[in-house]
Write a protein that holds these residues in place. Structure first.
Motif, PDB file in Angstrom:
ATOM      1  N   GLY A 177       0.784  -1.222   0.000  1.00 29.42           N
ATOM      2  CA  GLY A 177       0.000   0.000   0.000  1.00 29.42           C
ATOM      3  C   GLY A 177       0.820   1.277   0.000  1.00 29.42           C
ATOM      4  O   GLY A 177       0.309   2.347   0.353  1.00 29.42           O
ATOM      5  N   LEU A 178       2.080   1.184  -0.402  1.00 31.17           N
ATOM      6  CA  LEU A 178       2.936   2.374  -0.420  1.00 31.17           C
ATOM      7  C   LEU A 178       2.729   3.203  -1.673  1.00 31.17           C
ATOM      8  O   LEU A 178       3.044   4.401  -1.688  1.00 31.17           O
ATOM      9  N   ILE A 179       2.225   2.573  -2.740  1.00 27.20           N
ATOM     10  CA  ILE A 179       1.868   3.297  -3.957  1.00 27.20           C
ATOM     11  C   ILE A 179       0.519   2.785  -4.446  1.00 27.20           C
ATOM     12  O   ILE A 179       0.081   1.687  -4.090  1.00 27.20           O
ATOM     13  N   GLU A 180      -0.138   3.583  -5.268  1.00 24.62           N
ATOM     14  CA  GLU A 180      -1.387   3.176  -5.883  1.00 24.62           C
ATOM     15  C   GLU A 180      -1.096   2.222  -7.039  1.00 24.62           C
ATOM     16  O   GLU A 180      -0.013   2.279  -7.644  1.00 24.62           O
ATOM     17  N   PRO A 181      -2.038   1.337  -7.380  1.00 22.43           N
ATOM     18  CA  PRO A 181      -1.828   0.460  -8.531  1.00 22.43           C
ATOM     19  C   PRO A 181      -1.523   1.277  -9.786  1.00 22.43           C
ATOM     20  O   PRO A 181      -2.222   2.239 -10.109  1.00 22.43           O
ATOM     21  N   GLY A 182      -0.456   0.927 -10.439  1.00 17.11           N
ATOM     22  CA  GLY A 182      -0.067   1.633 -11.662  1.00 17.11           C
ATOM     23  C   GLY A 182       0.766   2.891 -11.440  1.00 17.11           C
ATOM     24  O   GLY A 182       1.245   3.490 -12.399  1.00 17.11           O
ATOM     25  N   GLN A 183       0.946   3.295 -10.194  1.00 21.89           N
ATOM     26  CA  GLN A 183       1.734   4.502  -9.918  1.00 21.89           C
ATOM     27  C   GLN A 183       3.197   4.255 -10.263  1.00 21.89           C
ATOM     28  O   GLN A 183       3.787   3.259  -9.839  1.00 21.89           O
ATOM     29  N   ARG A 184       3.781   5.199 -10.998  1.00 26.27           N
ATOM     30  CA  ARG A 184       5.170   5.056 -11.400  1.00 26.27           C
ATOM     31  C   ARG A 184       5.947   6.363 -11.165  1.00 26.27           C
ATOM     32  O   ARG A 184       6.848   6.706 -11.925  1.00 26.27           O
ATOM     33  N   TYR A 185       5.572   7.066 -10.126  1.00 27.06           N
ATOM     34  CA  TYR A 185       6.289   8.286  -9.759  1.00 27.06           C
ATOM     35  C   TYR A 185       6.278   8.405  -8.237  1.00 27.06           C
ATOM     36  O   TYR A 185       5.489   7.744  -7.555  1.00 27.06           O
ATOM     37  N   GLU A 186       7.166   9.217  -7.717  1.00 24.65           N
ATOM     38  CA  GLU A 186       7.187   9.504  -6.289  1.00 24.65           C
ATOM     39  C   GLU A 186       7.419  10.996  -6.087  1.00 24.65           C
ATOM     40  O   GLU A 186       7.968  11.676  -6.969  1.00 24.65           O
ATOM     41  N   GLU A 187       7.019  11.493  -4.937  1.00 23.52           N
ATOM     42  CA  GLU A 187       7.294  12.878  -4.583  1.00 23.52           C
ATOM     43  C   GLU A 187       8.492  12.916  -3.642  1.00 23.52           C
ATOM     44  O   GLU A 187       8.505  12.235  -2.621  1.00 23.52           O
ATOM     45  N   LEU A 188       9.490  13.693  -4.021  1.00 20.08           N
ATOM     46  CA  LEU A 188      10.619  13.938  -3.139  1.00 20.08           C
ATOM     47  C   LEU A 188      10.369  15.219  -2.369  1.00 20.08           C
ATOM     48  O   LEU A 188       9.819  16.186  -2.918  1.00 20.08           O
ATOM     49  N   VAL A 189      10.752  15.238  -1.109  1.00 22.12           N
ATOM     50  CA  VAL A 189      10.574  16.433  -0.287  1.00 22.12           C
ATOM     51  C   VAL A 189      11.883  16.746   0.439  1.00 22.12           C
ATOM     52  O   VAL A 189      12.634  15.838   0.805  1.00 22.12           O
ATOM     53  N   VAL A 190      12.135  18.020   0.628  1.00 24.40           N
ATOM     54  CA  VAL A 190      13.219  18.454   1.506  1.00 24.40           C
ATOM     55  C   VAL A 190      12.577  19.033   2.758  1.00 24.40           C
ATOM     56  O   VAL A 190      11.749  19.950   2.673  1.00 24.40           O
ATOM     57  N   ILE A 191      12.959  18.490   3.899  1.00 20.13           N
ATOM     58  CA  ILE A 191      12.429  18.946   5.179  1.00 20.13           C
ATOM     59  C   ILE A 191      13.507  19.757   5.889  1.00 20.13           C
ATOM     60  O   ILE A 191      14.658  19.332   5.991  1.00 20.13           O
ATOM     61  N   ARG A 192      13.106  20.911   6.351  1.00 22.16           N
ATOM     62  CA  ARG A 192      14.017  21.772   7.105  1.00 22.16           C
ATOM     63  C   ARG A 192      13.675  21.698   8.586  1.00 22.16           C
ATOM     64  O   ARG A 192      12.508  21.782   8.982  1.00 22.16           O
ATOM     65  N   GLY A 193      14.715  21.531   9.385  1.00 25.61           N
ATOM     66  CA  GLY A 193      14.551  21.565  10.830  1.00 25.61           C
ATOM     67  C   GLY A 193      15.450  22.635  11.422  1.00 25.61           C
ATOM     68  O   GLY A 193      16.641  22.679  11.108  1.00 25.61           O
ATOM     69  N   ASP A 194      14.907  23.494  12.251  1.00 23.62           N
ATOM     70  CA  ASP A 194      15.669  24.583  12.869  1.00 23.62           C
ATOM     71  C   ASP A 194      15.750  24.369  14.376  1.00 23.62           C
ATOM     72  O   ASP A 194      14.716  24.220  15.042  1.00 23.62           O
TER      73      ASP A 194
END
Length: 222
Positions: free
Chosen positions: A197-214
């Motif tokens: 369940g980490l991707i939808e059926p047929g999904q072939r992309y991912e979103e990359l994120v940069v997280i900032r912590g201060d």
């Protein structure tokens, strides 16, 4: 910037580029001490030196990566210190103005520790094998007023990362996002990702994120 890459060393990719963009947007203060976790070819570390950092340390568990980063720094005539090992162990007593982290974050069907080149991306069943320890220790790696910039896939839990960083005392937010098509590693495990369940059926992309912590300049009042 052209860099050498020994066989088996992680090549700079979309996540690297996104983290470089976030670093430039954060505006490294002159004289900053910077830690690059999972330095690979040294691309991020060298970019930090070019951006004005005074002292940069790259750390990697791969001997080939350490050698590669040292060679690239020498060729670029950059004063980069590169250490071999787990960053949370080899620099345990040091503090930094900026921590850059591109840790392994790809969910893997084998929960055991990855071997060989896969150490650069495999991170357990949920992709958080290294993310969780990093989040737990990040407050102590930063000086007051220090900044973390960490990239990972949305598949392994952006909200979890934000919560863990906030729980340890950092202010945390998403500062960069980018959707990218699956590369060879992700395409090779779509069945596993769909089954869990980490991707939808047929999904072939991912979103990359940069997280900032201060880390706050002063202790927060109770």
């Amino acid at each position: 910037m052209r860099l050498l890459r020994a066989p088996g060393v992680y090549a700079p990719q979309d996540d690297t580029a996104l983290l470089v963009e976030a670093m430039h947007a954060a505006a490294i203060p002159a004289g900053a001490r910077v830690l690059d976790i999972g330095t690979g070819t040294g691309a991020l570390a060298i970019a930090a030196i070019r951006a004005g950092a005074a002292e940069v340390t790259g750390v990697d568990v791969s001997r080939r990566a350490v050698w590669t980063a040292r060679v690239n720094a020498a060729l670029q005539r950059m004063p980069l210190r590169v250490r071999l090992g787990n960053a949370l162990e080899v620099i345990a007593d040091e503090r930094f103005d900026l921590v850059l982290a591109n840790p392994p974050y790809v969910p893997a069907s084998d929960p055991c520790a990855a071997r060989g080149p896969a150490r650069a991306w495999d991170a357990g069943l949920d992709g958080r094998q290294l993310l969780d320890p990093l989040c737990a220790r990040m407050f102590d790696l930063l000086v007051p007023g220090g900044v973390l910039l960490m990239v990972h896939s949305a598949l392994c839990g952006v909200d979890t990362t934000l919560r863990q960083l906030r729980d340890c005392g950092l202010k945390a937010s998403i500062v960069q996002r980018r959707s990218v098509p699956f590369g060879p590693v992700m395409n090779g495990r779509v069945d596993f990702l769909e089954r869990h369940g980490l991707i939808e059926p047929g999904q072939r992309y991912e979103e990359l994120v940069v997280i900032r912590g201060d880390r706050p300049e002063r202790p927060q009042s109770q």
